[in-house]
Design a protein around this motif. Structure first.
Motif, PDB file in Angstrom:
ATOM      1  N   TRP A   1      -3.776  -5.890   1.517  1.00 42.63           N
ATOM      2  CA  TRP A   1      -4.341  -5.907   2.875  1.00 42.63           C
ATOM      3  C   TRP A   1      -5.387  -4.816   3.005  1.00 42.63           C
ATOM      4  CZ3 TRP A   1      -4.840  -7.700   7.810  1.00 42.63           C
ATOM      5  CH2 TRP A   1      -5.115  -6.772   8.823  1.00 42.63           C
ATOM      6  N   TRP A   2      -6.501  -5.130   3.653  1.00 40.28           N
ATOM      7  CA  TRP A   2      -7.460  -4.105   4.049  1.00 40.28           C
ATOM      8  C   TRP A   2      -8.159  -4.577   5.309  1.00 40.28           C
ATOM      9  CZ3 TRP A   2      -7.456   0.733   3.171  1.00 40.28           C
ATOM     10  CH2 TRP A   2      -8.545   1.534   3.539  1.00 40.28           C
TER      11      TRP A   2
ATOM     12  N   CYS B   1      -1.032  -2.021   6.436  1.00 42.62           N
ATOM     13  CA  CYS B   1      -0.508  -3.383   6.379  1.00 42.62           C
ATOM     14  C   CYS B   1      -0.927  -4.135   7.631  1.00 42.62           C
ATOM     15  CB  CYS B   1       1.016  -3.379   6.234  1.00 42.62           C
ATOM     16  SG  CYS B   1       1.917  -2.829   7.687  1.00 42.62           S
ATOM     17  N   PRO B   2      -0.817  -5.459   7.631  1.00 42.96           N
ATOM     18  CA  PRO B   2      -1.210  -6.237   8.813  1.00 42.96           C
ATOM     19  C   PRO B   2      -0.230  -6.060   9.966  1.00 42.96           C
ATOM     20  CG  PRO B   2      -0.276  -7.673   7.133  1.00 42.96           C
ATOM     21  CD  PRO B   2      -0.409  -6.317   6.508  1.00 42.96           C
TER      22      PRO B   2
ATOM     23  N   GLY C   1       3.857  -6.045  10.084  1.00 42.80           N
ATOM     24  CA  GLY C   1       4.394  -5.572   8.815  1.00 42.80           C
ATOM     25  C   GLY C   1       5.356  -4.418   8.985  1.00 42.80           C
ATOM     26  N   LEU C   2       6.086  -4.140   7.915  1.00 39.89           N
ATOM     27  CA  LEU C   2       7.100  -3.082   7.920  1.00 39.89           C
ATOM     28  C   LEU C   2       6.637  -1.906   7.074  1.00 39.89           C
ATOM     29  CD1 LEU C   2       9.944  -2.084   8.683  1.00 39.89           C
ATOM     30  CD2 LEU C   2      10.819  -3.350   6.698  1.00 39.89           C
ATOM     31  N   ILE C   3       6.554  -0.746   7.698  1.00 41.23           N
ATOM     32  CA  ILE C   3       6.102   0.486   7.047  1.00 41.23           C
ATOM     33  C   ILE C   3       7.294   1.403   6.822  1.00 41.23           C
ATOM     34  CG2 ILE C   3       4.783   2.615   7.456  1.00 41.23           C
ATOM     35  CD1 ILE C   3       2.702   0.869   8.886  1.00 41.23           C
TER      36      ILE C   3
ATOM     37  N   SER D   1       0.811  -1.218   0.000  1.00 42.03           N
ATOM     38  CA  SER D   1       0.000   0.000   0.000  1.00 42.03           C
ATOM     39  C   SER D   1       0.841   1.264   0.000  1.00 42.03           C
ATOM     40  CB  SER D   1      -0.902   0.033   1.247  1.00 42.03           C
ATOM     41  OG  SER D   1      -1.732  -1.096   1.311  1.00 42.03           O
ATOM     42  N   LEU D   2       0.266   2.316  -0.557  1.00 38.57           N
ATOM     43  CA  LEU D   2       0.785   3.682  -0.453  1.00 38.57           C
ATOM     44  C   LEU D   2      -0.337   4.559   0.065  1.00 38.57           C
ATOM     45  CD1 LEU D   2       2.698   6.103  -1.045  1.00 38.57           C
ATOM     46  CD2 LEU D   2       1.832   6.064  -3.395  1.00 38.57           C
ATOM     47  N   LEU D   3      -0.134   5.176   1.231  1.00 46.03           N
ATOM     48  CA  LEU D   3      -1.076   6.140   1.792  1.00 46.03           C
ATOM     49  C   LEU D   3      -0.309   7.435   2.006  1.00 46.03           C
ATOM     50  CD1 LEU D   3      -2.046   3.238   3.693  1.00 46.03           C
ATOM     51  CD2 LEU D   3      -4.009   4.731   3.372  1.00 46.03           C
TER      52      LEU D   3
END
Length: 260
Positions: free
Chosen positions: A139-140, A179-180, A183-185, A78-80
């Motif tokens: 992921w959501w 992410c779940p 996870g790594l952000i 994802s990108l937010l």
């Protein structure tokens, strides 16, 4: 590795391809273009208006970083990204050109917006967009999650380190969607480190990349529980990264250099 602060450039990330689950960030988008005013209180109780100026880094929207973000994100990741609501279309176009698939926009509604001095609506929202990388399962967390979140600005929520710092609650809301757990952000524009604080609070890990060494120092102190603006016991953070060749994942620990 729970968190890592790297002094570096979002356009040249020192990370392996496909090594992070998600990007959660607030890109510089030119708030210091002379169009925004802030209210300053004088010692006698009177007020003056001053043009908002966060520094040279905020003179215009930073471009050409989304391809690097795409490279280091896993398929389906994802990108937010927060951006200027006037520039949403431009930012989404850049993301799609880099390979991202646009999904939706999201909004932070401020419950304590700054006063208006321009005889117009009192601005109370900040905008961003959500996109995903092609090629994997995304992921959501919750199909009933709305795209508007309301909370105050940091002016009444404690210490403000960075001029465009976001409230911890809104960043936790984004981290949950990114992410779940576990996870790594990555935050490509690390600033005050709020994304990392939010990630840790939500059971995720986080890497901050930030060009300014003072913000590297400040965010590191914040993550260590230090008094960010006054404690001079830490000079700055230096990166130390290794790559696990079996998983192609980022591993490492922050290195703290004692101050002089």
């Amino acid at each position: 590795m729970t968190w890592l602060v790297i002094q570096g450039d979002a356009k040249a990330l020192p990370l392996a391809s496909g090594s992070v689950n998600a990007i959660v960030t607030d890109e510089p988008y030119g708030m210091s273009d002379g169009s925004k005013l802030k209210k300053l209180r004088n010692a006698d109780g009177s007020y003056d208006l001053k043009t908002f100026d966060a520094g040279a880094w905020d003179r215009g929207r930073v471009k050409d970083w989304m391809s690097e973000a795409y490279r280091v994100t896993i398929p389906g990741g994802s990108l937010l990204c927060f951006t200027d609501r006037r520039l949403i279309s431009e930012a989404v176009d850049d993301a799609e050109a880099a390979g991202w698939r646009f999904r939706d926009t999201f909004y932070w509604q401020k419950s304590n917006p700054a006063p208006s001095f321009r005889h117009s609506f009192r601005s109370s929202i900040e905008a961003g967009f959500y996109a995903t990388k092609q090629g994997g399962k995304r992921w959501w967390p919750d199909d009933q999650r709305m795209n508007v979140f309301s909370c105050p600005t940091t002016r009444t929520a404690g210490l403000q380190i960075h001029p465009t710092q976001k409230h911890l609650l809104v960043m936790r809301w984004l981290v949950q969607a990114a992410c779940p757990p576990g996870g790594l952000i990555l935050d490509c524009f690390g600033g005050s480190g709020t994304t990392a604080v939010a990630a840790i609070a939500e059971g995720r890990r986080c890497i901050l990349v930030e060009r300014d060494p003072e913000y590297c120092r400040a965010s590191s102190l914040r993550l260590q529980g230090g008094t960010v603006m006054d404690d001079r016991s830490v000079k700055m953070i230096q990166p130390r990264l290794n790559f696990d060749t079996t998983t192609d994942a980022v591993v490492g620990d922050p290195i703290v250099l004692p101050g002089e």
